[in-house]
Each structure stands twice: as structure tokens, then as C-alpha cells.
Design a protein around this motif. Sequence first.
Motif, short mmCIF file in Angstrom:
data_model
loop_
_atom_site.label_atom_id
_atom_site.label_comp_id
_atom_site.label_asym_id
_atom_site.label_seq_id
_atom_site.Cartn_x
_atom_site.Cartn_y
_atom_site.Cartn_z
N GLU A 95 35.39 0.58 7.89
CA GLU A 95 34.39 1.04 8.86
C GLU A 95 35.09 1.68 10.04
OE1 GLU A 95 34.08 -0.92 11.96
OE2 GLU A 95 35.90 -1.85 11.26
N VAL A 96 34.34 2.01 11.08
CA VAL A 96 34.88 2.82 12.16
C VAL A 96 35.16 2.07 13.46
CG1 VAL A 96 33.96 5.06 11.42
CG2 VAL A 96 32.47 3.49 12.65
N CYS A 210 39.43 5.61 11.40
CA CYS A 210 38.83 5.15 10.15
C CYS A 210 39.57 5.74 8.95
CB CYS A 210 37.35 5.54 10.11
SG CYS A 210 36.48 5.10 8.59
#
Length: 263
Positions: A95-96, A210
Motif C-alpha cells: 500500500e501507499v 509504494c
Amino acid sequence: MNPQAPIGIFDSGFGGLTVARAVLDQLPYEDVLYLGDTARAPYGEKPLAEVREYALECLDHLVEQDVKLLVIACNSASSAVLRDARERYPVPVVEVILPAARRAVAATGTGRVGVICTEATATSLSYDDAFAAAPQVELHTAACPRFVEFVEAGITGGPELLACAEEYLKPLQVADIDTLILGCTHYPLLTGVISYVIGDVTLVSSAEECAKEAYAVLTRLGLVHETPRRSSTRFLTTGSPDQFARLGQRLMPGMINIVEQFS
């Protein structure tokens, strides 16, 4: 997991194209399957429960396509479904939020870090949680909801956007931050106006961080294509394929050819 399988990238709309570009820059021999939920975007103004429902539906589809890695290229979706996704799917999930937070901790000299994001991400306190292990960081969060509207209208400059940026970023200037996380994958497309307004501050792109995490995970698991090959990219959208292709080509020239309908 099959090393020949594609990387699945999910976003609520067009912002995740910045992640896709960063992934392809770092992993040029990998196939990518991108799904943008443009019919229900933007996620940033929706309740987290609704975001969770939509995101899991899209992630389910990517997993059904036998991807070897899931990339949640949306801060709002990451805030809503990350824990569920890691328990629900048999493939690794990137995820970021956490990668960007780690980079900001390494970059800051004063400990005063800002994050700009959507309302959903701000409300979720996901970045506050991400910095919980870094008590030396003083976090300042500013929701910038209209930034997504500008990007998805193809607007990356002009007086209206500049005025909006000045309003959103003023509290962060007052806080005297030295590092700013672009906590929405749309925001790297507005780096010009953000840098102009915020001044001499280190920008941390959640998209770039990411992509680095995706590289690290695939390398650790031995799932990287190591020899040169022609990679393929597929783009799916829940909205209009023609609109996605037009705006995607404008924002990311040369990246998108054919866009398929997903419903």
C-alpha cells in the motif's frame, strides 16, 4: 505464486497511474493489470465503510486474475481495507501509507512533517498511526479534497488551482514543516504548483515509495522477472473506457493504449 503472473494495481481513479508508472520504471519487465474504479470516484469524500465495500470488490477481481502482488494505489482505500486485504488474499499486498511515512521519517531534519490527503484519509488517522513508532515526528495533516477534482479534470495549473493550493497549504507553512508527504496518488501530478507554494520543503511521493516497496517485496519473494522481456499492461475501468484513455494519455503520455470495461 507464479513469477510470470502480473502485478495487480488498484486505484479509485486516475491517481494510481502515478504508481503504475513508478512500478514500471523500477520493474520494467513486469506485466501490470490496472483497475480504476472511476465510476465511483472520488473515494476521498465517501464514508470509510463505503470505500471498503468498493475497494474489496475491485481487489477481489484482481486476485481472480491470478496476480502475484496487489498494490493498493489509493490512500483512501489503503486506510479502509489494508488489514482486511492482508488477511483476505493469498498474495502479498503493498500500500501507499507506511512506505511514505518511513521515507518522511528518514528525510525530516526538524521532525515537523506535513501530509496532504483526502478527507477520508485524514479522518481515518492512518498517517497518525503510521507515525506512532516515531515520537520525534510532529505531524501536521491538511485535507485537500479539490486537488483530486483538478487532476481528474486534467487541470494541473492556472490561477484557480494556485489559489486553492495557497489556501490548503497555508497551515503547513505556518507549522514550518520541512517534509511534506503527498498522501494521495493524484497529488504527484500537481508537484509543480505544490512546490511553488510550499517552497523549500522535501516532497515525499507516496506513489514512488509504494513502487519501491513493490520492488522490495517481489525481490524478497523471488518473483521478479530478471531477464529482459516485453512486458504488457492492461487497463480496466468501471467508468467510460474512452474517457479513461483520453485523460490517462493526457496525464501519462505514451502509457495507455487500450482500456477495457469492468463492471
